[in-house]
Design an enzyme around this catalytic site. Sequence first.
Site, mmCIF file in Angstrom:
data_model
loop_
_atom_site.group_PDB
_atom_site.id
_atom_site.type_symbol
_atom_site.label_atom_id
_atom_site.label_comp_id
_atom_site.label_asym_id
_atom_site.label_seq_id
_atom_site.Cartn_x
_atom_site.Cartn_y
_atom_site.Cartn_z
ATOM 1 N NE ARG A 148 9.159 -37.562 17.671
ATOM 2 C CZ ARG A 148 8.223 -38.510 17.497
ATOM 3 N NH1 ARG A 148 7.730 -38.720 16.294
ATOM 4 N NH2 ARG A 148 7.792 -39.225 18.505
ATOM 5 C CD GLU A 162 -0.884 -47.064 27.566
ATOM 6 O OE1 GLU A 162 -0.386 -46.274 26.737
ATOM 7 O OE2 GLU A 162 -1.959 -46.856 28.151
HETATM 8 P P1 AMP Z 1 8.934 -43.764 26.539
HETATM 9 O O1 AMP Z 1 9.604 -45.042 26.124
HETATM 10 O O2 AMP Z 1 7.622 -43.991 27.227
HETATM 11 O O3 AMP Z 1 9.871 -42.883 27.348
HETATM 12 O O4 AMP Z 1 8.536 -42.991 25.204
HETATM 13 C C1 AMP Z 1 9.499 -42.242 24.519
HETATM 14 C C2 AMP Z 1 9.339 -42.364 23.030
HETATM 15 O O5 AMP Z 1 7.975 -42.254 22.620
HETATM 16 C C3 AMP Z 1 10.092 -41.245 22.350
HETATM 17 O O6 AMP Z 1 10.792 -41.800 21.240
HETATM 18 C C4 AMP Z 1 9.035 -40.249 21.936
HETATM 19 O O7 AMP Z 1 9.299 -39.752 20.651
HETATM 20 C C5 AMP Z 1 7.714 -41.021 21.958
HETATM 21 N N1 AMP Z 1 6.652 -40.348 22.748
HETATM 22 C C6 AMP Z 1 6.084 -40.811 23.885
HETATM 23 N N2 AMP Z 1 5.130 -39.988 24.333
HETATM 24 C C7 AMP Z 1 5.078 -38.947 23.474
HETATM 25 C C8 AMP Z 1 4.298 -37.734 23.397
HETATM 26 N N3 AMP Z 1 3.370 -37.421 24.331
HETATM 27 N N4 AMP Z 1 4.541 -36.873 22.383
HETATM 28 C C9 AMP Z 1 5.469 -37.165 21.453
HETATM 29 N N5 AMP Z 1 6.240 -38.294 21.465
HETATM 30 C C10 AMP Z 1 6.044 -39.179 22.458
#
Ligand code: AMP
Length: 170
Positions: free
Chosen positions: A58, A95
Amino acid sequence: MDLKSIIRDIPDFPKPGIVFRDITTLLQNPEGLRYIIDHFSDAYSDQRIDYVLGIESRGFIFGAPLAYKLGAGFVPVRKAGKLPAQTHSIEYELEYGTDRLEIHKDAVQPGSQILVVDDLIATGGTAAATAQLIDQLDCRVIAFAFVIELSGLGGRDKLPGAPIKTIIKY
Ligand code: AMP
């Protein structure tokens, strides 16, 4: 503009307990899409940005029009095995388990100034891994831009090296 009203919340996707922030409903709204791109292009218009890096997938959607408006190049950061030429890669913790991100070795010139873009920052792990990839290219991240911030998860703390802009906070 009430952007939250055009983001669709999907409970328990992709697994129980996660509220997925679905930006497809924002993208299909002409004013919503324009607001996001114009907001970020105004915010960075006075800085030298050589490349906008979009994180799969995205981050591509917002990154490419933003690069166009800023007069910068666009570079994709992709999941393992998608890029055809030689890559640098980085493994990072999820995770459960690990994942890998890659960038073409010749994607940017050393010394370039880079803006990293994604749709959402949660724990910050994906963006922090991207910043480590950029280090391997001898470039500098001058800013991070995320449309959505899940502010309870402390993602900002993983990105101490550059200013972070987000538009919608949960
Ligand atoms: P992080 O590495 O934990 O910051 O996760 C970010 C990535 O995971 C991004 O590329 C987001 O598109 C996706 N992502 C994580 N949590 C969500 C959520 N609740 N809704 C949509 N996309 C998420």
